[in-house]
Design an enzyme around this catalytic site. Sequence first.
Site, mmCIF file in Angstrom:
data_model
loop_
_atom_site.group_PDB
_atom_site.id
_atom_site.type_symbol
_atom_site.label_atom_id
_atom_site.label_comp_id
_atom_site.label_asym_id
_atom_site.label_seq_id
_atom_site.Cartn_x
_atom_site.Cartn_y
_atom_site.Cartn_z
ATOM 1 N N LYS A 157 1.114 -1.260 0.106
ATOM 2 C CA LYS A 157 0.288 -0.001 0.074
ATOM 3 C C LYS A 157 0.983 1.163 -0.022
ATOM 4 O O LYS A 157 1.337 1.903 1.117
ATOM 5 C CB LYS A 157 -0.830 -0.094 1.372
ATOM 6 C CG LYS A 157 -1.990 0.874 0.946
ATOM 7 C CD LYS A 157 -3.185 0.723 2.205
ATOM 8 C CE LYS A 157 -4.083 1.803 2.265
ATOM 9 N NZ LYS A 157 -4.903 2.074 1.061
HETATM 10 N N1 PMP Z 1 -7.596 -2.381 -2.821
HETATM 11 C C1 PMP Z 1 -6.929 -1.102 -2.973
HETATM 12 C C2 PMP Z 1 -6.274 -0.758 -4.026
HETATM 13 C C3 PMP Z 1 -6.997 -0.352 -1.533
HETATM 14 O O1 PMP Z 1 -6.570 0.905 -1.873
HETATM 15 C C4 PMP Z 1 -7.660 -0.604 -0.878
HETATM 16 C C5 PMP Z 1 -8.081 0.242 0.605
HETATM 17 N N2 PMP Z 1 -6.567 -0.108 1.512
HETATM 18 C C6 PMP Z 1 -8.340 -1.948 -0.626
HETATM 19 C C7 PMP Z 1 -8.159 -2.595 -1.933
HETATM 20 C C8 PMP Z 1 -9.090 -2.327 0.400
HETATM 21 O O2 PMP Z 1 -8.071 -2.633 1.694
HETATM 22 P P1 PMP Z 1 -8.613 -2.884 2.996
HETATM 23 O O3 PMP Z 1 -9.750 -3.584 3.130
HETATM 24 O O4 PMP Z 1 -7.589 -3.350 3.845
HETATM 25 O O5 PMP Z 1 -8.817 -1.364 3.563
#
Ligand code: PMP
Length: 311
Positions: A157
């Site tokens: 991320k």
């Molecule tokens: N995909 C992307 C590209 C994201 O930025 C996010 C948000 N963090 C998610 C999926 C979902 O991740 P999470 O459930 O951990 O927030």
Amino acid sequence: MQATDKIWLNGELVDWAEARIHVASHGLHYGTGVFEGIRCYATDRGPAVFRLLDHLERLRASARLLYMRLPYTVGELRRATHELLQANGLAECYIRPIAFYGYGELGVHTGSNPVDVAIISWPWGAYLSEEGQRSGIRVMVSSWRRVDANTIPHAAKATGVYLNSMLATHEARRCGYDEAIMLTDEGYVADGPGETVFAVRGGVISTPPLSTSILPGITRDTVLRLAADLGYPVVERPLIRSDLYLADEVFMTGTAAEVTPVRSVDDHELGAGPITLALQQAYWEVVRGRDRRYADWLDLVDVGAPAEAEA
Ligand code: PMP
């Protein structure tokens, strides 16, 4: 964005307006940072951060993928998050830890630049609108492909990756849709700009596997567990865009987006179906601490004690 009292910056709580960095910071120029998005929910035992350690572990993994050494341990970042939430005193909030290469050299190589770390918290309601969460959002398949595993590691991320997400979001809004879905270079369904994608057909819930250029979503993991516990068959398999068009239900998940029904994909009408709504309901129960089976996922914040007592 609503300002709050304090921001945690490099080991100290500073006033919101004083949390500044230098314009020559490496991360600003090259997107060399990693971050998290976390939510804290009001529960009957006080504010509770949902899966805080899992998010901080992912932050650490994202840093590793960028060859970045975080100057704080996961335990220290957890304590910092608690300190910040105690200082800001919010019952519910969004939490944004970020670590980035700071001020020093401005060549692309990160050199000897320090790694700056900040944690911000502020109130943030439904990311894709309350109405979207109730009745579903309209989504288009983006012309922008999700970053490929050999372009930027997709499990990170990382701040720079969000240029990809920004372009997809911008295109969707320009075309009159609420959100985008990006495909991989090979044409498989990947992620939304900030969400994991799920499709339901014939009672079976499908979502792309972690090898498909997606972020390993923590809400994805939560929903897979809830779906299995509710007795729905779940498969992680590559999806193509027509799987979305022919689905009975499509929904998207994320810490910000929570569980959001999709009411159409490229103008193919779908409904806010029963499985999506059951999972959305189950998710609310879990994050608000009303389903004790998942109490381990809640990190309770002790707001009873004054912040000074923490020293
Ligand atoms: N995909 C992307 C590209 C994201 O930025 C996010 C948000 N963090 C998610 C999926 C979902 O991740 P999470 O459930 O951990 O927030």
